[in-house]
Design a protein around this motif. Sequence first.
Motif, PDB file in Angstrom:
ATOM      1  N   GLN A 297      15.520  77.201  75.641  1.00 38.87           N
ATOM      2  CA  GLN A 297      14.163  76.681  75.808  1.00 38.87           C
ATOM      3  C   GLN A 297      13.930  76.180  77.220  1.00 38.87           C
ATOM      4  O   GLN A 297      12.804  75.848  77.585  1.00 38.87           O
ATOM      5  CB  GLN A 297      13.893  75.543  74.816  1.00 38.87           C
ATOM      6  CG  GLN A 297      13.799  75.994  73.351  1.00 38.87           C
ATOM      7  CD  GLN A 297      12.593  76.875  73.103  1.00 38.87           C
ATOM      8  OE1 GLN A 297      12.643  78.094  73.277  1.00 38.87           O
ATOM      9  NE2 GLN A 297      11.493  76.273  72.693  1.00 38.87           N
TER      10      GLN A 297
ATOM     11  N   ASN B 260       8.656  81.740  69.080  1.00 39.82           N
ATOM     12  CA  ASN B 260       8.651  80.736  68.025  1.00 39.82           C
ATOM     13  C   ASN B 260       7.753  81.114  66.843  1.00 39.82           C
ATOM     14  O   ASN B 260       8.080  80.810  65.694  1.00 39.82           O
ATOM     15  CB  ASN B 260       8.251  79.367  68.578  1.00 39.82           C
ATOM     16  CG  ASN B 260       9.434  78.399  68.601  1.00 39.82           C
ATOM     17  OD1 ASN B 260      10.438  78.605  67.932  1.00 39.82           O
ATOM     18  ND2 ASN B 260       9.310  77.332  69.372  1.00 39.82           N
TER      19      ASN B 260
ATOM     20  N   LYS C   1       9.003  81.307  63.033  1.00 39.84           N
ATOM     21  CA  LYS C   1       8.367  80.550  61.948  1.00 39.84           C
ATOM     22  C   LYS C   1       8.163  81.411  60.706  1.00 39.84           C
ATOM     23  O   LYS C   1       8.213  80.911  59.576  1.00 39.84           O
ATOM     24  CB  LYS C   1       7.026  79.989  62.428  1.00 39.84           C
ATOM     25  CG  LYS C   1       7.155  78.812  63.387  1.00 39.84           C
ATOM     26  CD  LYS C   1       5.772  78.330  63.849  1.00 39.84           C
ATOM     27  CE  LYS C   1       5.903  77.185  64.844  1.00 39.84           C
ATOM     28  NZ  LYS C   1       4.579  76.735  65.358  1.00 39.84           N
TER      29      LYS C   1
ATOM     30  N   GLU D 171      12.016  77.122  63.581  1.00 39.68           N
ATOM     31  CA  GLU D 171      11.534  77.206  64.955  1.00 39.68           C
ATOM     32  C   GLU D 171      12.460  76.394  65.847  1.00 39.68           C
ATOM     33  O   GLU D 171      13.174  75.503  65.382  1.00 39.68           O
ATOM     34  CB  GLU D 171      10.103  76.683  65.071  1.00 39.68           C
ATOM     35  CG  GLU D 171       9.949  75.205  64.786  1.00 39.68           C
ATOM     36  CD  GLU D 171       8.524  74.717  65.009  1.00 39.68           C
ATOM     37  OE1 GLU D 171       7.981  75.006  66.085  1.00 39.68           O
ATOM     38  OE2 GLU D 171       7.980  74.062  64.109  1.00 39.68           O
TER      39      GLU D 171
ATOM     40  N   ASP E 197      10.849  72.177  71.316  1.00 36.17           N
ATOM     41  CA  ASP E 197      10.742  72.077  72.775  1.00 36.17           C
ATOM     42  C   ASP E 197      11.280  70.720  73.214  1.00 36.17           C
ATOM     43  O   ASP E 197      10.539  69.845  73.669  1.00 36.17           O
ATOM     44  CB  ASP E 197       9.289  72.268  73.209  1.00 36.17           C
ATOM     45  CG  ASP E 197       9.160  72.407  74.722  1.00 36.17           C
ATOM     46  OD1 ASP E 197      10.203  72.629  75.369  1.00 36.17           O
ATOM     47  OD2 ASP E 197       8.040  72.282  75.240  1.00 36.17           O
TER      48      ASP E 197
END
Length: 290
Positions: free
Chosen positions: A200, A220, A224, A229, A232
């Motif tokens: 990330q 992401n 999902k 997910e 962040d």
Amino acid sequence: LNVKQYVFDLLQEYKTYAGSGLEYEFNEIGEGSDKIKQEAQNYGVNPVQANIRENDQLKVQQIFLGVAFLYGDKKEALPFIQQIEQLEYEFTGAIKRLTQGGKAKIGYITGFDELSIDPPNPYAAMQGGAPKDQVLKKLLNEVNTQFELEKIDLTSADKIPDHIQVAVILEPKKEYTEKAKYILDQYIMRGGKLGVFVNQHKVDFANQFMPVMPLRNGLNDFFKSYGFEIKDNIIIDQNAAQVQMMQQVGPLQLPVAVDYPFAPRFAKFNKENPLVSRMNEIALFFTSSI
């Protein structure tokens, strides 16, 4: 535990599961065993020199310490067994290659600035890139013993081929398009397996103003749809790996090992899961929670 005993015990375990599907035999090769020596070499098991202690004397002798697997008219050899730690993995890989008609095919996804696993540049040492390329070369050599790698560019491909048994995404740095995510989804829906290794954040310590920058791979929403997910955020922990940092000690600057909270250590793994059962510890730098 010596190598011969370990091999015997391991083959006994395989025999227990395989029943009549597996037969094995040991051949002792001594002086005057020319016929057996030739047979071993025909199977790919060649002699090596070893230091043998006998009657308080050290002698150099030629020994055979290998295994040959036969299946129909096909054969696969482990020419010389030195360590037993990876032997079960090597045995299973050899058996699978013989019985399943070759190496399994892994597709590595490209097109969105992923980590390149193309063959390393042979001139890397002259270009100042030797250490990274040498690590990559060693990794690929290990992978290529069991698998065949195939590049798949999702910016031009319409699907991931059906012969790809596993596809992997390695650290993309650009956002995936909707078409690319649709191709991935269709591959999984057809029964394909997908391994995803993403960050990330991009870390560049040479940048003194913004050493950590967010990475946007656009995956992401795809994750999902499969129930998870990647957050962040950045995980920090007191139980951390150590890194070398320069500290002022009197008139000198010296490297000192310090705990680095941005590299949490993980040491408790599921002993029943073969993927992680033999792992003792791992440190993840600038990792995010799921």
